[in-house]
Structures are given as C-alpha cells and as structure tokens.
Design an enzyme around this catalytic site. Structure first.
Site, PDB file in Angstrom:
ATOM      1  CD  GLU A 214      -5.273  -0.654  -2.544  1.00  0.00           C
ATOM      2  OE1 GLU A 214      -6.032   0.176  -1.990  1.00  0.00           O
ATOM      3  OE2 GLU A 214      -5.350  -1.872  -2.372  1.00  0.00           O
TER       4      GLU A 214
ATOM      5  CG  ASP B  21      -1.890  -1.143   1.242  1.00  0.00           C
ATOM      6  OD1 ASP B  21      -2.673  -1.242   0.292  1.00  0.00           O
ATOM      7  OD2 ASP B  21      -1.857  -1.947   2.193  1.00  0.00           O
TER       8      ASP B  21
ATOM      9  CG  ASP C  66     -11.653   3.252   1.669  1.00  0.00           C
ATOM     10  OD1 ASP C  66     -12.020   2.774   2.754  1.00  0.00           O
ATOM     11  OD2 ASP C  66     -10.642   2.855   1.054  1.00  0.00           O
TER      12      ASP C  66
ATOM     13  CE  LYS D  49      -7.681  -6.893   3.924  1.00  0.00           C
ATOM     14  NZ  LYS D  49      -7.570  -7.272   2.500  1.00  0.00           N
TER      15      LYS D  49
END
Length: 266
Positions: free
Chosen positions: A87, A49, A130, A205
């Site tokens: 990303e 990221d 977001d 996560k």
C-alpha cells in the site's frame, strides 16, 4: 535500510524502492516505511505501508506506469508465498507544507485497486482527511528507506486535525452495503479510531481490539473478537458475520466515539 526492517520483507521493499525511484527519478524526495511492519509486527494478512513524498506533482503517464509496475511485486493478502500486499501513498511536499486539512493525496496504490489498474484506470488526486491519520502514524514510527527522516521534511499534524479526521471517518459505514465483505477490517478500524479518540495515540489493530474488548458490553464482544482472530490468522477471513450483530456494533461504536471526540471535531 536498517536492521529494524523485518527480514521477511527486505527484498520486497528493495524492489518497491527501485521501482518508485526509477519512475519518479529526481522528483522523489523520500520513501518511508510505517505501519504494522514496525508497530506490533507483521501479521499473516498485514500489508506493507509506504509513504512516498515527491517534490512536484508527477504526470499521469508516470503514475500509470508506476502502478502497473508495482503490481508485479505486490500480491493480495495471503495469496503468495513471499509477496505481501503493498500500500503506497504519494503526497507532494508543497501540498502539506504548510499544512492544511484535508490534505491532498496525489496517488495511492493498493491491492483493492488491482482490477482498476489492470483496466488502465488511474484514480484522480483527492483531498483526503485520512492523510492526517496516515501522517500522524508515520510521524509516530517510520523508517526512511530513501531520503531524510520524516521530521526533516514534514511537521507533525495538528492534534485538532487528527481528531477531525477520526470524526470524518465516522461518516462512513451507514448500512450493510457499506461493510459487506469488509467486516473484519471495518470492525478493527473502528476499534483503532476508538482507541485513538480516547488516548490520542495510534495502536496496531490487534492491540486496539484487545483494549476495546476490556471496555465493551458483552453483547459486542463476539464481533470484535472474531475480527481480531481474522487479523491474526486464527480464523477464516470468509467467515459469516451475523448482520444484526455487525450493525449493532458499528452503530454503537460510532455513537460512543462521537461522544469522546471534542464537540468542535464531532
């Protein structure tokens, strides 16, 4: 770069920073690494990221060239020996300072856009709720790969807007067509939203899934445990997901999270 960057992605990060730096040139204010590379460690299918901050809005030709070039140093999760999925999210500092919600996202690169990028499609800028979650995560833990620390460029996102962004996300995933082929990711995203709504923090996560498994009714354990195993590389990401169990968990989670969030944010 610092010693906190995992060795396994150091070269890919160098290449990504070189590409972004060449394309944005003097317009580039900063590149920050955040997410699973720093929080909880990279998992088999974790992406890298990057938050990119520009001084002015780049033109479309620059962004088209940037995304085409990044394709060569990114790969779909689990499909390359050394490359991970990149990303990258680009924001313009003047669009978030002073802060307003939802913030404008100028551009985003990700493996889910690969076919669009190959077809020369450039997604337009959008006001994305977001961004409040992304910036909260980056403020929580990030490393400056180029430019100053994030705290020197941007102020933290107000807590009310962070909670509002969580609530906004709950409007998604209303039926099987919304989560088909994305089951594990959506289950884990809901686990993280639930964790954040309850604690005000952001967790990896698998940590959020572990936290939730201690609180869920037994009938929802299988779905969350299966998603966690996929994330950790312990089971096949193409495994079949029972439709009834998926729907039951998603609707249950959305309802419970809405109960937790403050009324003005639900």
């Amino acid at each position: 770069m610092t010693s906190h960057i995992p060795d396994a992605i150091a070269e890919q990060l160098r290449l990504a920073c070189d590409v972004i730096g060449r394309q944005l040139a003097a317009n580039l204010l900063a590149i920050h690494l955040y997410g699973s590379a720093l929080d909880g460690g990279l998992k088999p299918r974790s992406d890298i990221d990057l938050l990119v901050i520009a001084a002015e809005r780049p033109d479309q030709a620059t962004l088209r060239h940037l995304q085409r070039t990044l394709l060569a140093i990114s790969a779909p999760p689990g499909q390359h020996r050394t490359l991970r999925a990149l990303e990258a999210t680009l924001i313009v500092r003047g669009d978030v300072v002073p802060w307003r919600h939802p913030a404008r996202r100028e551009w985003q690169f990700g493996e889910w856009l690969r076919q669009d990028i190959l077809a020369e499609i450039l997604e337009p800028p959008t006001h994305d709720p977001d961004i409040a979650i992304l910036l909260t995560k980056a403020h929580q833990h990030s490393i400056a790969l180029h430019g100053p620390a994030l705290s020197e460029l941007l102020q933290p996102v107000p807590q009310r807007n962070f909670l509002q962004a969580l609530a906004d996300t709950l409007t998604l995933w209303n039926g099987p067509d919304d989560w088909r082929d994305e089951e594990a990711n959506i289950v884990l995203t809901l686990s993280r939203i639930w964790y954040s709504a309850q604690t005000g923090r952001i967790a990896p996560k698998d940590v959020a899934a572990d936290w939730l498994l201690q609180r869920l009714p037994d009938e929802h354990h299988t779905v969350v445990a299966s998603a966690r195993e996929v994330y950790l590389g312990q089971s096949d990401s193409a495994a079949r997901w029972p439709a009834a169990q998926m729907a039951a968990f998603i609707h249950f989670a959305k309802a419970r999270i809405s109960e937790i969030l403050p009324p003005e944010n639900s």
